[in-house]
Design a protein around this motif. Structure first.
Motif, PDB file in Angstrom:
ATOM      1  N   THR A  83      16.932  55.294  -0.642  1.00  0.00           N
ATOM      2  CA  THR A  83      16.339  55.491   0.688  1.00  0.00           C
ATOM      3  C   THR A  83      17.411  55.942   1.682  1.00  0.00           C
ATOM      4  OG1 THR A  83      14.909  53.690   0.115  1.00  0.00           O
ATOM      5  CG2 THR A  83      14.825  54.380   2.404  1.00  0.00           C
ATOM      6  N   GLY A  84      18.562  55.220   1.645  1.00  0.00           N
ATOM      7  CA  GLY A  84      19.641  55.501   2.599  1.00  0.00           C
ATOM      8  C   GLY A  84      20.147  56.930   2.426  1.00  0.00           C
ATOM      9  N   SER A  85      20.347  57.358   1.145  1.00  0.00           N
ATOM     10  CA  SER A  85      20.932  58.669   0.933  1.00  0.00           C
ATOM     11  C   SER A  85      19.974  59.784   1.323  1.00  0.00           C
ATOM     12  CB  SER A  85      21.406  58.823  -0.509  1.00  0.00           C
ATOM     13  OG  SER A  85      20.385  58.406  -1.356  1.00  0.00           O
ATOM     14  N   ILE A  86      18.637  59.533   1.145  1.00  0.00           N
ATOM     15  CA  ILE A  86      17.673  60.562   1.535  1.00  0.00           C
ATOM     16  C   ILE A  86      17.761  60.777   3.052  1.00  0.00           C
ATOM     17  CG2 ILE A  86      15.192  61.127   1.719  1.00  0.00           C
ATOM     18  CD1 ILE A  86      16.499  61.494  -1.073  1.00  0.00           C
ATOM     19  N   PHE A  87      17.865  59.616   3.787  1.00  0.00           N
ATOM     20  CA  PHE A  87      18.035  59.772   5.238  1.00  0.00           C
ATOM     21  C   PHE A  87      19.310  60.555   5.542  1.00  0.00           C
ATOM     22  CE2 PHE A  87      15.017  56.110   5.854  1.00  0.00           C
ATOM     23  CZ  PHE A  87      14.065  56.869   6.507  1.00  0.00           C
ATOM     24  N   GLY A  88      20.372  60.274   4.731  1.00  0.00           N
ATOM     25  CA  GLY A  88      21.659  60.972   4.917  1.00  0.00           C
ATOM     26  C   GLY A  88      21.476  62.476   4.737  1.00  0.00           C
ATOM     27  N   PHE A  89      20.792  62.846   3.618  1.00  0.00           N
ATOM     28  CA  PHE A  89      20.533  64.265   3.357  1.00  0.00           C
ATOM     29  C   PHE A  89      19.824  64.908   4.538  1.00  0.00           C
ATOM     30  CE2 PHE A  89      20.689  63.433  -1.341  1.00  0.00           C
ATOM     31  CZ  PHE A  89      21.668  64.345  -1.616  1.00  0.00           C
ATOM     32  N   MET A  90      18.753  64.184   4.972  1.00  0.00           N
ATOM     33  CA  MET A  90      17.936  64.757   6.046  1.00  0.00           C
ATOM     34  C   MET A  90      18.774  64.948   7.303  1.00  0.00           C
ATOM     35  SD  MET A  90      14.529  62.535   5.385  1.00  0.00           S
ATOM     36  CE  MET A  90      13.535  63.083   6.754  1.00  0.00           C
ATOM     37  N   TYR A  91      19.592  63.926   7.596  1.00  0.00           N
ATOM     38  CA  TYR A  91      20.358  63.972   8.834  1.00  0.00           C
ATOM     39  C   TYR A  91      21.362  65.127   8.815  1.00  0.00           C
ATOM     40  CZ  TYR A  91      22.895  62.465  12.919  1.00  0.00           C
ATOM     41  OH  TYR A  91      23.459  62.430  14.143  1.00  0.00           O
ATOM     42  N   PHE A  92      22.032  65.281   7.604  1.00  0.00           N
ATOM     43  CA  PHE A  92      23.074  66.296   7.555  1.00  0.00           C
ATOM     44  C   PHE A  92      22.535  67.696   7.290  1.00  0.00           C
ATOM     45  CE2 PHE A  92      25.648  62.492   6.735  1.00  0.00           C
ATOM     46  CZ  PHE A  92      26.480  62.606   7.828  1.00  0.00           C
ATOM     47  N   SER A  93      21.249  67.798   6.948  1.00  0.00           N
ATOM     48  CA  SER A  93      20.746  69.179   6.750  1.00  0.00           C
ATOM     49  C   SER A  93      19.607  69.473   7.725  1.00  0.00           C
ATOM     50  CB  SER A  93      20.370  69.426   5.301  1.00  0.00           C
ATOM     51  OG  SER A  93      19.518  68.423   4.843  1.00  0.00           O
ATOM     52  N   GLU A  94      18.360  69.414   7.293  1.00  0.00           N
ATOM     53  CA  GLU A  94      17.309  69.967   8.141  1.00  0.00           C
ATOM     54  C   GLU A  94      16.382  68.927   8.759  1.00  0.00           C
ATOM     55  OE1 GLU A  94      15.487  73.223   5.823  1.00  0.00           O
ATOM     56  OE2 GLU A  94      17.248  72.879   4.561  1.00  0.00           O
ATOM     57  N   GLY A  95      16.787  67.672   8.793  1.00  0.00           N
ATOM     58  CA  GLY A  95      15.967  66.626   9.450  1.00  0.00           C
ATOM     59  C   GLY A  95      14.613  66.490   8.770  1.00  0.00           C
ATOM     60  N   VAL A  96      13.561  66.372   9.576  1.00  0.00           N
ATOM     61  CA  VAL A  96      12.231  66.178   8.994  1.00  0.00           C
ATOM     62  C   VAL A  96      11.736  67.425   8.270  1.00  0.00           C
ATOM     63  CG1 VAL A  96      11.365  64.275  10.394  1.00  0.00           C
ATOM     64  CG2 VAL A  96      11.229  66.608  11.256  1.00  0.00           C
ATOM     65  N   HIS A  97      12.455  68.580   8.448  1.00  0.00           N
ATOM     66  CA  HIS A  97      12.068  69.786   7.709  1.00  0.00           C
ATOM     67  C   HIS A  97      12.722  69.836   6.348  1.00  0.00           C
ATOM     68  CE1 HIS A  97      10.293  71.255  11.384  1.00  0.00           C
ATOM     69  NE2 HIS A  97      11.396  70.839  12.002  1.00  0.00           N
ATOM     70  N   ASP A  98      13.627  68.873   6.120  1.00  0.00           N
ATOM     71  CA  ASP A  98      14.372  68.917   4.866  1.00  0.00           C
ATOM     72  C   ASP A  98      13.451  68.564   3.709  1.00  0.00           C
ATOM     73  OD1 ASP A  98      17.629  68.701   4.132  1.00  0.00           O
ATOM     74  OD2 ASP A  98      16.204  67.950   2.624  1.00  0.00           O
ATOM     75  N   PHE A  99      13.743  69.247   2.584  1.00  0.00           N
ATOM     76  CA  PHE A  99      12.935  69.024   1.401  1.00  0.00           C
ATOM     77  C   PHE A  99      13.059  67.580   0.880  1.00  0.00           C
ATOM     78  CE2 PHE A  99      12.798  68.832  -3.201  1.00  0.00           C
ATOM     79  CZ  PHE A  99      11.465  69.174  -3.386  1.00  0.00           C
ATOM     80  N   ALA A 100      14.209  66.913   1.216  1.00  0.00           N
ATOM     81  CA  ALA A 100      14.437  65.531   0.739  1.00  0.00           C
ATOM     82  C   ALA A 100      13.300  64.600   1.131  1.00  0.00           C
ATOM     83  CB  ALA A 100      15.746  65.005   1.311  1.00  0.00           C
ATOM     84  N   LEU A 101      12.541  64.996   2.179  1.00  0.00           N
ATOM     85  CA  LEU A 101      11.445  64.141   2.660  1.00  0.00           C
ATOM     86  C   LEU A 101      10.442  63.808   1.538  1.00  0.00           C
ATOM     87  CD1 LEU A 101      10.390  62.984   5.424  1.00  0.00           C
ATOM     88  CD2 LEU A 101       8.856  64.942   5.491  1.00  0.00           C
ATOM     89  N   VAL A 102      10.257  64.793   0.596  1.00  0.00           N
ATOM     90  CA  VAL A 102       9.253  64.554  -0.463  1.00  0.00           C
ATOM     91  C   VAL A 102       9.716  63.510  -1.461  1.00  0.00           C
ATOM     92  CG1 VAL A 102       8.198  66.836  -0.296  1.00  0.00           C
ATOM     93  CG2 VAL A 102      10.048  66.435  -1.939  1.00  0.00           C
ATOM     94  N   VAL A 103      11.010  63.103  -1.381  1.00  0.00           N
ATOM     95  CA  VAL A 103      11.485  62.058  -2.305  1.00  0.00           C
ATOM     96  C   VAL A 103      10.913  60.685  -1.905  1.00  0.00           C
ATOM     97  CG1 VAL A 103      13.541  61.005  -3.318  1.00  0.00           C
ATOM     98  CG2 VAL A 103      13.545  63.407  -2.757  1.00  0.00           C
ATOM     99  N   PHE A 104      10.534  60.566  -0.612  1.00  0.00           N
ATOM    100  CA  PHE A 104      10.020  59.244  -0.177  1.00  0.00           C
ATOM    101  C   PHE A 104       8.793  58.777  -0.973  1.00  0.00           C
ATOM    102  CE2 PHE A 104      12.369  59.909   3.998  1.00  0.00           C
ATOM    103  CZ  PHE A 104      13.345  58.986   3.667  1.00  0.00           C
ATOM    104  N   PRO A 105       7.779  59.667  -1.218  1.00  0.00           N
ATOM    105  CA  PRO A 105       6.675  59.190  -2.070  1.00  0.00           C
ATOM    106  C   PRO A 105       7.174  58.699  -3.420  1.00  0.00           C
ATOM    107  CG  PRO A 105       6.077  61.255  -1.037  1.00  0.00           C
ATOM    108  CD  PRO A 105       7.513  61.007  -0.693  1.00  0.00           C
TER     109      PRO A 105
END
Ligand code: C2E
Ligand code: MG
Ligand code: MG
Length: 647
Positions: A83-105
């Protein structure tokens, strides 16, 4: 993660299941992260490569934790790192537009497989809060602004996320399938066990035939069918079958042969009956047969003859030919009754008549038997209150010494004078009192009343010797007869040595050990015991040795012909000699004539009782009799002391 309240074995199963899920998912994640690392290294994005490398290390740590058995910690570690790293990815790249968001499901699917409900809700809250915060940052303009175009890396990311999601959901689906399969198997087992129980409850385990519970249902159904038909069209018969010599076979050849015989009889019955008939083992050596839809009574009679003939054929059991026969009592609906209980009782009554007629007979219940059953019922109802209504009384019959003809004792005989039914002889009401259990209370009353009367005579100076009271088998069943007698003796103050209790052979044949113990306890009190009606039962001499008795009363059937029948004389002479050898006294019952009395004196019988001396009479009449015989003045009476008797 706690599984409180779950039984230990299931807990172990659940833990194993979680461990398996963790291993599958963590390996899937490791593979995905390794691919990502390669992708980021290739794209030369050190920041993201660093995060992925850190993630991989954290994953290895959590896998090690699981290996050490610290599954819960490993799971928390895995889920929080992801969970923490996905937030990290999002923060350092495209925020809520980042593809990492789909990892949450995917994380939520993993969470649902590995976490308990509380932890899962916490995870959901963290993801929701983090995403909202990220959205808030973007809205305020402080979040990442550039949205990168999709490239081959994005495709790979999609494949990786889909792959791990597929593994997780497949794991979940397989677990569910396993659980469903297990539940289906258990339900099938439970159903089979239920069927076994139902079969056991309605069938006899030895013969496999339906039992009496089943019989009631089947016969009730047949009776309902009969009732629905126009009157007089058809009948239904209940056949009560009882093997004639089963007890002897059991006793002489053993229980195993007895069991085999019952099985063979069941098979033969099943072969003999028609397709509509119903056959059950009613208990012991009794079978019940229902013959429905009878239109021809002659055909039923032929069936009965065929049944008797079939069971009369020898059975081959363990290489031996075992001979048996069956007696059958028959009741017919609606002629006799249309109720199961009544029909059963009637067939049972008819069976007794069949037994009387000899082995291998059948008997239909008839109206005379119905009258006998009704009479027994009337007697039973009358007897229920006879004690409290003081309708019972005692008569007394003297016993005299064979040589000097002096009074040695009296036998107390119960009398019932019912205001409704008149005076009923004991042979009629005592069997009813015995079958209904009323004899226990009545018997206790007889002992107490006899002791009370004896004490009164003793106080008035009447030398009556001993007072004898008859006992029934049922009085022995409670196991406290000796205490009961001790209590009566204590209450009345009557001396135990002047009380005699008469037992029949059938009592001694019953629960022999209990009876023996009671006899010993009674003897210890000082009470004398005698065997009544000797010669009418099995006349087994063995129980004279086994039971501590003092007196033997020869049944009157041996005495009626004794002057004309040398055989009877020989039997009575032998009983007297044998009893004397065993230290027992002999009383001859039913002495009606002087020649019989003289003969008894010659063969050295000890005492006599019978109409020759006196009939049973009420207490007052007995006193008058004793006075007339010159016995009422105590000083004039020498109490005859039988040999070996306690004083
Ligand atoms: P039992 O104990 O054998 O009693 C003797 C029976 O023979 C008595 O019949 C008596 O009246 C009868 N009797 C006596 N002398 C003669 C005789 O010379 N000729 C003939 N033909 N009969 C004689 P009762 O009083 O009708 O009693 C019948 C049976 O009822 C008794 O046989 C006894 O087994 C039973 N009984 C009587 N009172 C009681 C009782 O209080 N408790 C129990 N359990 N049974 C009792
Ligand atoms: Mg008697
Ligand atoms: Mg008798």
């Amino acid at each position: 993660m706690s599984d409180r309240g779950v039984p230990p074995t299931e807990e172990v199963d659940l833990q194993a299941l979680r461990r398996r899920r963790f291993r599958i998912i963590s390996r899937g994640c490791a593979l995905a992260l390794a691919c990502l690392l390669v992708q980021f290294l290739h794209a030369r994005t050190p920041q993201l490569s660093g995060i992925v490398l850190g993630l991989l290390c954290a994953l290895v740590v959590s896998m090690l934790l699981e290996k050490q058995g610290r599954l819960s910690l490993a799971v928390y570690c895995l889920v929080s790192i992801m969970t923490g790293s996905i937030f990290g990815f999002m923060y350092f790249s495209e925020g809520v537009h980042d593809f990492a968001l789909v990892v949450f499901p995917l994380i939520l699917v993993i969470g649902s497989l590995l976490l308990d409900l509380r932890a899962f809700i916490a995870l959901l809250a963290v993801i929701a809060a983090g995403t909202l915060a990220m959205t808030g940052l973007e809205m305020s303009g402080s979040g990442p602004v550039q949205v990168a175009r999709a490239g081959t890396g994005t495709m790979m990311d999609i494949v990786l996320v889909l792959g791990v999601t597929a593994v997780a959901t497949w794991t979940m689906a397989r677990d569910w399938q396993d659980a469903i399969n297990k539940a289906v198997r258990e339900a099938a087992n439970a159903k089979a066990a239920q069927a076994d129980f139902a079969h056991l409850a309605t069938h006899d385990p030895l013969t496999g035939l339906p039992n009496r519970t089943h019989a009631r249902t089947a016969i009730d159904a047949a009776l309902a069918e009969l009732a629905a038909q126009p009157a007089g069209e058809a009948r239904l018969a209940i056949l009560f079958l009882d093997l004639d010599n089963f007890k002897q076979i059991n006793d002489s050849l053993g229980h195993l042969v007895g069991d085999e015989l019952l099985k063979a009889v069941a098979v033969r019955l099943a072969d003999t009956i028609g397709p509509d008939d119903f056959c059950c083992r009613f208990g012991g050596d009794e079978f019940l047969l229902l013959v429905p839809r009878i239109t021809d009574m002659d055909a039923l009679r032929r069936r009965l003859l065929a049944l008797v003939a079939a069971i009369g054929q020898p059975f081959q059991i363990a290489g031996n030919a075992v001979h048996s026969s069956v007696s059958i009592g028959v009741s017919v609906a609606p002629d006799n009754s249309s109720q199961f209980d009544h029909l059963l009782q009637m067939a049972d009554t008819a069976l007794y008549a069949a037994k009387d007629a000899g082995p291998g007979s059948y008997w239909f219940f008839d109206i005379e038997m119905k009258a006998a059953v009704a009479e027994q019922l009337t007697i039973r109802n009358g007897l229920l209150n006879a004690l409290e209504r003081q309708e019972l009384s005692l008569h007394f019959q003297p016993k005299v010494d064979c040589f000097r003809r002096k009074l040695t004792g009296v036998e107390a005989l119960l009398r019932w004078n019912s205001p409704l039914l008149g005076s009923i002889p004991p042979v009629k009401f005592i069997p009813v009192a015995e079958t209904s259990g009323l004899i226990v209370a009545i018997g206790a009353w007889v002992i107490e009343e006899a002791c009370r009367q004896g004490l009164q005579w003793q106080a008035s100076g009447l030398a009556f010797g001993r007072i004898a009271v008859n006992l029934s088998a049922m009085q022995f069943r409670g196991g406290d007869l000796a205490q009961q007698v001790a209590g009566i003796l204590e209450r009345t103050g009557f001396p135990a040595t002047r009380l005699e209790l008469e037992l029949t052979e059938s009592i001694l044949l019953g629960d022999a050990e209990n009876v023996r113990a009671t006899c010993i306890a009674l003897r210890r009190l000082g009470v004398r015991l005698s065997i009544d009606d000797f010669g009418t039962g099995y006349s087994s001499l063995s129980y004279l040795r086994r039971f501590p008795v003092d007196v033997l009363k020869i049944d009157r059937s041996f005495l009626s012909e004794i002057t004309q029948s040398p055989a009877d004389l020989a039997i009575v002479g032998a009983i007297v000699r044998m009893s004397h050898d065993l230290g027992l006294e002999v009383v001859a019952e039913g002495v009606e004539t002087e020649p019989v009395a003289s003969l008894l004196g010659e063969i050295e019988c000890d005492q006599m009782q019978g109409y020759l001396f006196a009939r049973p009479m009420p207490a007052a009449a007995f006193v008058a009799w004793a006075e007339a015989a010159g016995l009422a003045a105590p000083s004039a009476i020498a109490l005859a002391q039988p040999r070996g008797a306690p004083n």
